[in-house]
Write a protein that holds these residues in place. Structure first.
Motif, PDB file in Angstrom:
ATOM      1  N   UNK A  74       0.961  -1.222   0.011  1.00  6.39           N
ATOM      2  CA  UNK A  74      -0.017  -0.095  -0.077  1.00  6.39           C
ATOM      3  C   UNK A  74       0.903   1.292   0.104  1.00  6.39           C
ATOM      4  N   UNK A  75       1.972   1.317   0.654  1.00  3.13           N
ATOM      5  CA  UNK A  75       3.050   2.288   0.587  1.00  3.13           C
ATOM      6  C   UNK A  75       4.212   2.208  -0.328  1.00  3.13           C
ATOM      7  N   UNK A  76       4.095   1.253  -1.119  1.00  7.66           N
ATOM      8  CA  UNK A  76       5.314   0.984  -2.183  1.00  7.66           C
ATOM      9  C   UNK A  76       6.402   1.091  -1.582  1.00  7.66           C
ATOM     10  N   UNK A  77       6.609   0.481  -0.432  1.00  7.18           N
ATOM     11  CA  UNK A  77       7.807   0.626   0.593  1.00  7.18           C
ATOM     12  C   UNK A  77       8.331  -0.742   0.915  1.00  7.18           C
ATOM     13  N   UNK A  78       9.711  -1.094   0.785  1.00 10.31           N
ATOM     14  CA  UNK A  78      10.147  -2.168   1.298  1.00 10.31           C
ATOM     15  C   UNK A  78      11.162  -2.053   2.328  1.00 10.31           C
ATOM     16  N   UNK A  79      11.182  -2.868   3.405  1.00 10.13           N
ATOM     17  CA  UNK A  79      12.102  -2.606   4.646  1.00 10.13           C
ATOM     18  C   UNK A  79      13.142  -3.760   4.905  1.00 10.13           C
ATOM     19  N   UNK A  80      14.120  -3.371   5.519  1.00  7.85           N
ATOM     20  CA  UNK A  80      15.097  -4.296   5.926  1.00  7.85           C
ATOM     21  C   UNK A  80      15.494  -4.230   7.316  1.00  7.85           C
ATOM     22  N   UNK A  81      14.703  -5.084   8.293  1.00  5.64           N
ATOM     23  CA  UNK A  81      15.293  -4.891   9.456  1.00  5.64           C
ATOM     24  C   UNK A  81      16.422  -5.698  10.007  1.00  5.64           C
ATOM     25  N   UNK A  82      17.662  -4.905  10.620  1.00  4.56           N
ATOM     26  CA  UNK A  82      18.629  -5.632  10.512  1.00  4.56           C
ATOM     27  C   UNK A  82      18.972  -5.649  12.196  1.00  4.56           C
ATOM     28  N   UNK A  83      19.224  -6.647  12.894  1.00  2.00           N
ATOM     29  CA  UNK A  83      19.455  -6.907  14.202  1.00  2.00           C
ATOM     30  C   UNK A  83      20.678  -7.742  14.334  1.00  2.00           C
ATOM     31  N   UNK A  84      21.184  -7.365  15.599  1.00  2.00           N
ATOM     32  CA  UNK A  84      22.560  -8.279  16.024  1.00  2.00           C
ATOM     33  C   UNK A  84      23.658  -8.009  14.777  1.00  2.00           C
ATOM     34  N   UNK A  85      23.614  -6.915  14.423  1.00  2.00           N
ATOM     35  CA  UNK A  85      24.794  -6.332  13.384  1.00  2.00           C
ATOM     36  C   UNK A  85      25.855  -6.856  13.938  1.00  2.00           C
ATOM     37  N   UNK A  86      26.881  -6.966  12.961  1.00  2.00           N
ATOM     38  CA  UNK A  86      28.306  -7.548  13.019  1.00  2.00           C
ATOM     39  C   UNK A  86      29.067  -6.609  12.058  1.00  2.00           C
ATOM     40  N   UNK A  87      30.428  -6.470  12.328  1.00  2.00           N
ATOM     41  CA  UNK A  87      31.347  -5.463  11.729  1.00  2.00           C
ATOM     42  C   UNK A  87      31.260  -5.954  10.055  1.00  2.00           C
ATOM     43  N   UNK A  88      31.286  -7.200   9.892  1.00  2.00           N
ATOM     44  CA  UNK A  88      31.101  -7.524   8.523  1.00  2.00           C
ATOM     45  C   UNK A  88      29.937  -7.251   7.591  1.00  2.00           C
ATOM     46  N   UNK A  89      29.031  -6.669   8.546  1.00  2.00           N
ATOM     47  CA  UNK A  89      27.631  -6.119   7.625  1.00  2.00           C
ATOM     48  C   UNK A  89      28.038  -4.574   7.074  1.00  2.00           C
ATOM     49  N   UNK A  90      29.183  -4.376   7.458  1.00  2.00           N
ATOM     50  CA  UNK A  90      29.337  -2.929   6.954  1.00  2.00           C
ATOM     51  C   UNK A  90      29.290  -3.092   5.486  1.00  2.00           C
ATOM     52  N   UNK A  91      28.581  -2.113   4.798  1.00  2.00           N
ATOM     53  CA  UNK A  91      28.449  -1.891   3.295  1.00  2.00           C
ATOM     54  C   UNK A  91      27.505  -1.112   2.858  1.00  2.00           C
ATOM     55  N   UNK A  92      27.759  -0.788   1.693  1.00  2.00           N
ATOM     56  CA  UNK A  92      26.474   0.164   1.229  1.00  2.00           C
ATOM     57  C   UNK A  92      25.231  -0.774   0.593  1.00  2.00           C
ATOM     58  N   UNK A  93      23.995  -0.422   1.160  1.00  2.00           N
ATOM     59  CA  UNK A  93      23.150  -1.452   0.699  1.00  2.00           C
ATOM     60  C   UNK A  93      22.048  -0.700  -0.126  1.00  2.00           C
ATOM     61  N   UNK A  94      21.768  -1.398  -1.197  1.00  2.00           N
ATOM     62  CA  UNK A  94      20.890  -1.227  -2.393  1.00  2.00           C
ATOM     63  C   UNK A  94      19.616  -1.880  -2.539  1.00  2.00           C
ATOM     64  N   UNK A  95      18.644  -1.078  -2.737  1.00  2.00           N
ATOM     65  CA  UNK A  95      17.349  -1.572  -3.294  1.00  2.00           C
ATOM     66  C   UNK A  95      17.179  -1.769  -4.710  1.00  2.00           C
ATOM     67  N   UNK A  96      16.604  -2.890  -4.830  1.00  2.00           N
ATOM     68  CA  UNK A  96      16.451  -3.298  -6.317  1.00  2.00           C
ATOM     69  C   UNK A  96      15.269  -3.943  -6.541  1.00  2.00           C
ATOM     70  N   UNK A  97      14.448  -3.461  -7.758  1.00  2.00           N
ATOM     71  CA  UNK A  97      13.182  -3.935  -8.214  1.00  2.00           C
ATOM     72  C   UNK A  97      13.477  -4.571  -9.668  1.00  2.00           C
TER      73      UNK A  97
END
Length: 119
Positions: A74-97
């Motif tokens: 309904x909002x045309x929106x996607x989410x990514x909930x990221x928990x327990x983050x680690x240093x190796x999760x460091x990155x640029x995050x991109x949305x793709x359709x």
């Protein structure tokens, strides 16, 4: 004109949480397979999580149990909930359709949002 706009990135300590958002315009959201990718410095872009047009969800093994992808059609929106983050999760995050319609492939990307996990 199609636009994907990510938000929600930032600096977080190990073990912390962030919620990324991807707001889409110019596309029929529920007709597309939506995904989050990430690219760390010096590494190739990798698929993190995907939710397809049928609602089927998949994750890369390294984030299973820690990240949750969701979509609000309904909002045309996607989410990514990221928990327990680690240093190796460091990155640029991109949305793709992505979609294939009448043998034509459509592939759209956002500009990216930076996530840094560090103490």
């Amino acid at each position: 004109q199609v636009q994907l706009v990510e938000s929600g990135g930032g600096l977080v300590q190990p073990g912390g949480s962030l919620r990324l958002s991807c707001a889409a315009s110019g596309i029929r959201f529920r007709s597309f397979d939506m995904a989050w990718y990430r690219q760390a410095p010096g590494k190739q872009r990798e698929l993190v999580a995907r939710i397809n047009s049928g609602g089927v969800i998949s994750y890369v093994d390294s984030v299973k149990g820690r990240f949750t992808i969701s979509a609000d059609n309904a909002k045309n929106t996607m989410y990514l909930q990221m928990d327990s983050l680690r240093p190796e999760d460091t990155a640029d995050y991109y949305c793709n359709a992505r979609a294939v319609v009448s043998f034509t492939r459509y592939d759209y990307w956002g500009q990216g949002t930076q996530v840094t996990v560090s103490s």
